[in-house]
Design a protein around this motif. Sequence first.
Motif, PDB file in Angstrom:
ATOM      1  N   ARG A   1     -48.750  20.905   7.374  1.00 53.17           N
ATOM      2  CA  ARG A   1     -49.624  21.451   8.419  1.00 53.17           C
ATOM      3  C   ARG A   1     -51.096  21.230   8.114  1.00 53.17           C
ATOM      4  O   ARG A   1     -51.950  21.638   8.890  1.00 53.17           O
ATOM      5  N   ARG A   2     -51.393  20.604   6.965  1.00 50.98           N
ATOM      6  CA  ARG A   2     -52.771  20.322   6.540  1.00 50.98           C
ATOM      7  C   ARG A   2     -53.627  21.590   6.602  1.00 50.98           C
ATOM      8  O   ARG A   2     -54.704  21.621   7.186  1.00 50.98           O
ATOM      9  N   ARG A   3     -53.115  22.619   5.992  1.00 47.81           N
ATOM     10  CA  ARG A   3     -53.831  23.893   5.944  1.00 47.81           C
ATOM     11  C   ARG A   3     -54.207  24.197   4.507  1.00 47.81           C
ATOM     12  O   ARG A   3     -53.484  23.846   3.576  1.00 47.81           O
ATOM     13  N   SER A   4     -55.338  24.891   4.343  1.00 47.10           N
ATOM     14  CA  SER A   4     -55.797  25.310   3.006  1.00 47.10           C
ATOM     15  C   SER A   4     -56.093  26.797   3.053  1.00 47.10           C
ATOM     16  O   SER A   4     -56.602  27.306   4.063  1.00 47.10           O
TER      17      SER A   4
ATOM     18  N   THR B   1     -42.576   8.345   4.060  1.00 43.54           N
ATOM     19  CA  THR B   1     -43.740   9.140   3.651  1.00 43.54           C
ATOM     20  C   THR B   1     -44.906   8.894   4.603  1.00 43.54           C
ATOM     21  O   THR B   1     -45.580   9.837   5.051  1.00 43.54           O
ATOM     22  N   ASP B   2     -45.161   7.602   4.938  1.00 44.84           N
ATOM     23  CA  ASP B   2     -46.241   7.300   5.883  1.00 44.84           C
ATOM     24  C   ASP B   2     -45.962   7.898   7.253  1.00 44.84           C
ATOM     25  O   ASP B   2     -46.870   8.400   7.933  1.00 44.84           O
ATOM     26  N   GLN B   3     -44.681   7.852   7.683  1.00 43.99           N
ATOM     27  CA  GLN B   3     -44.341   8.449   8.984  1.00 43.99           C
ATOM     28  C   GLN B   3     -44.586   9.952   8.966  1.00 43.99           C
ATOM     29  O   GLN B   3     -45.102  10.532   9.929  1.00 43.99           O
ATOM     30  N   LEU B   4     -44.242  10.587   7.861  1.00 43.34           N
ATOM     31  CA  LEU B   4     -44.441  12.043   7.748  1.00 43.34           C
ATOM     32  C   LEU B   4     -45.928  12.395   7.847  1.00 43.34           C
ATOM     33  O   LEU B   4     -46.305  13.358   8.520  1.00 43.34           O
ATOM     34  N   LEU B   5     -46.782  11.602   7.187  1.00 44.83           N
ATOM     35  CA  LEU B   5     -48.209  11.906   7.208  1.00 44.83           C
ATOM     36  C   LEU B   5     -48.826  11.619   8.568  1.00 44.83           C
ATOM     37  O   LEU B   5     -49.741  12.319   9.011  1.00 44.83           O
ATOM     38  N   SER B   6     -48.331  10.572   9.247  1.00 44.01           N
ATOM     39  CA  SER B   6     -48.917  10.219  10.545  1.00 44.01           C
ATOM     40  C   SER B   6     -48.385  11.090  11.663  1.00 44.01           C
ATOM     41  O   SER B   6     -48.942  11.084  12.770  1.00 44.01           O
ATOM     42  N   ALA B   7     -47.297  11.848  11.444  1.00 41.57           N
ATOM     43  CA  ALA B   7     -46.731  12.687  12.503  1.00 41.57           C
ATOM     44  C   ALA B   7     -47.540  13.951  12.738  1.00 41.57           C
ATOM     45  O   ALA B   7     -47.254  14.698  13.678  1.00 41.57           O
ATOM     46  N   PHE B   8     -48.542  14.227  11.885  1.00 42.02           N
ATOM     47  CA  PHE B   8     -49.333  15.462  12.046  1.00 42.02           C
ATOM     48  C   PHE B   8     -50.218  15.365  13.281  1.00 42.02           C
ATOM     49  O   PHE B   8     -50.910  14.361  13.503  1.00 42.02           O
ATOM     50  N   VAL B   9     -50.172  16.425  14.131  1.00 37.66           N
ATOM     51  CA  VAL B   9     -51.024  16.509  15.320  1.00 37.66           C
ATOM     52  C   VAL B   9     -52.068  17.584  15.051  1.00 37.66           C
ATOM     53  O   VAL B   9     -51.720  18.751  14.861  1.00 37.66           O
ATOM     54  N   PRO B  10     -53.364  17.230  15.001  1.00 39.34           N
ATOM     55  CA  PRO B  10     -54.375  18.259  14.713  1.00 39.34           C
ATOM     56  C   PRO B  10     -54.470  19.266  15.843  1.00 39.34           C
ATOM     57  O   PRO B  10     -54.309  18.906  17.020  1.00 39.34           O
ATOM     58  N   PRO B  11     -54.696  20.554  15.554  1.00 41.32           N
ATOM     59  CA  PRO B  11     -54.808  21.562  16.616  1.00 41.32           C
ATOM     60  C   PRO B  11     -56.095  21.362  17.421  1.00 41.32           C
ATOM     61  O   PRO B  11     -57.043  20.690  16.976  1.00 41.32           O
ATOM     62  N   GLU B  12     -56.094  21.953  18.649  1.00 42.85           N
ATOM     63  CA  GLU B  12     -57.270  21.810  19.518  1.00 42.85           C
ATOM     64  C   GLU B  12     -58.494  22.473  18.882  1.00 42.85           C
ATOM     65  O   GLU B  12     -59.595  21.927  18.906  1.00 42.85           O
ATOM     66  N   GLU B  13     -58.299  23.677  18.348  1.00 42.38           N
ATOM     67  CA  GLU B  13     -59.388  24.370  17.660  1.00 42.38           C
ATOM     68  C   GLU B  13     -59.113  24.323  16.164  1.00 42.38           C
ATOM     69  O   GLU B  13     -58.217  25.007  15.679  1.00 42.38           O
TER      70      GLU B  13
END
Length: 746
Positions: free
Chosen positions: A568-571, A495-507
């Motif tokens: 994808r940390r999208r809302s 679970t921690d690996q899944l959450l840390s694998a997110f790469v935020p977009p440039e914009e």
Amino acid sequence: MAGSRGTGRTAAPSVRPEKRRSEPELEPEPEPEPPLLCTSPLSHSTGSDSGVSDSEESVFSGLEDSGSDSSEDDDEGNEEGEDGALSDEGHSGMEKTTEEQVQDGSPGPRTEVASARIGDEYAEDSSDEEDIRNTVGNVPLEWYDNFPHVGYDLDGRRIYKPLRTRDELDQFLDKMDDPDYWRTVQDPMTGQDLRLTDEQVALVRRLQSGQFGDMGFNPYEPAVDFFSGDVMIHPVTNRPADKRSFIPSLVEKEKVSRMVHAIKMGWIQPRRPRDPTPSFYDLWAQEDPNAVLGRHKMHVPAPKLALPGHAESYNPPPEYLLSEEERLVWEQQEPGERKLSFLPRKFPSLRAVPAYGRFIQERFERCLDLYLCPRQRKMRVNVDPEDLIPKLPRPRDLQPFPTCQALVYRGHSDLVRCLSVSPGGQWLVSGSDDGSLRFWEVATARCVRTVPVGGVVKSVAWNPSPAVCLVAAAVEDSVLLLNPALGDRLVAGSTDQLLSAFVPPEEPPLQPARWLEASEEERQVGLRLRVCHSKPVTQVTWHGRGDYLAVVLATQGHTQVLIHQLSRRRSQSPFRRSHGQVQRVAFHPARPFLLVASQRSVRLYHLLRQELTKKLMPNCKWVSSLAVHPAGDNVICGSYDSKLVWFDLDLSTKPYRMLRHHKKALRAVAFHPRYPLFASGSDDGSVIVCHGMVYNDLLQNPLLVPVKVLKGHALTRDLGVLDVVFHPTQPWVFSSGADGTIRLFT
């Protein structure tokens, strides 16, 4: 031949001298006027020649006069020899010029003369009759609005309208220059402007003010009754009497003969003298079985009063008299529950018995019963009342279901608002108003971890995916995502690996919520992510796959419901407009549907098509909770007016069944993921477990049977059970209450 021709055209010679006289008047005009004006007999003319004879008028109007005056005859006799040929030539020439004028549109002499002489007739016209030259007839002049003419004369030539090319500026100048402009009106028959006299203006003003047109008329003269109330000596009409007034009537003769025949046959009986003695109806007499009513097939005789027994005697046996205790019990009973409506008493003699106080009242009620109670035999179907009760299975045949309280989880210091169970059923998380999340071991009721969150926990939800160990909690205006690190360590690490694998977009995109990473101190207590909103969060719920998360915000407008995607940390805000205050949301377990419960309705939205699929009407005042059946075809709603409503989505948008088992408001409802059970928690402190069997056969309705009422929570601040949740694999139910405890019923 010439003579007859001359007399036939008596109008022609009489016109010519006048014509010669009028032509010099028309010569000084510099150029001919336009054809419309020239050929129009209705054009404005300034000439004041009033010496036009009737025959000349008839020529102008297209009429041929049959004869002429004597003076014209003399002139004709004198000039016939001289002008005989001239008359022929003139007539033919006039016909030619008329034809040429019609073809070319050039002005002819005859129409010029007519146009020159017509204005005088209107300069002093005192006749009220219709203008003789307008031969249109009695037709509406609107028919000629689109034409340049207003009819035809007797020769078939058009009568042209007066040329009206005055614009509003000319009319305004005329209005300023002409002092009589205000009293000028247009004649609709001829198009001429008429100046009203003082008498006509006064008449118009009288009519406009609602008075009578005649000055001398008095509307208030005393009325004279034609038919007075007094008897007159002479009749109003002096008609002779009708013949039928002194000849015998045949119709009446027929009537009399019929009545004589009926009397002879005994059909009409003579009137007997009335019996003066009054007759009374005895309510208590025995009915005569041979009376008319007694012979009636459906007649029911009036019921008789029961005969008095020993207790009503003035000297009853001692066993009928009540003791002091029995008398007190009798006085405390309701009047309808007493065996006897009176107290038996003993008197030494009948003379000592007092008058009965309710005698008149009871007799009056008996009379009312006898004449108001309908007595009639009705054809009834003989149905056993037991057959009308639906045959429900016995609760013990519907086991397993929770029946008794097994464990109490104590530790919270304030009311416990929400519960959630891990997908494996080993751990339980609870959120409370004391500002903490507590993780419990289900089997032992041991609190394994306490996470302070610094605010009231409104909602908590364990991620339903077994491959992820994550808990979402709604605290004030943010959603906290925690990894409790309970159970399988491999799952917690992944679970921690899944959450840390997110790469935020440039914009970073524009979103209705902000995703924040947890600080190092927060990571120590298990917090991983924080989703911040603009308004307080009231509910959080997961999709069945575990990647999407729906939240409800306490706000107005279309942003009440937000959907977050974890990977994808999208809302996103799925709705453009709101339909009232949203209470609860739920994902459909199998299809891409989102159920949104507002105060008065539940709406079912298709998320892929982005459209409203169904609107369920619970007929409740305020929906409080919502749950979806694991198969997805049935929905239950709880409401604050103590109703539980079951919807069958395949059947109707109206409730299939409405259950009113609770006494107070419902706070939570839940379905069991595996067993055919559903439960509801209420402010009356009880949890009611029901058997809800849904069949695969679409023709068979769901079977709903309440099986158990579970009690154990103490009422605190008028609140009872606040949340209910089933164990994922066992027929157990957890309930959280306002008394700060969590209870497990097995």
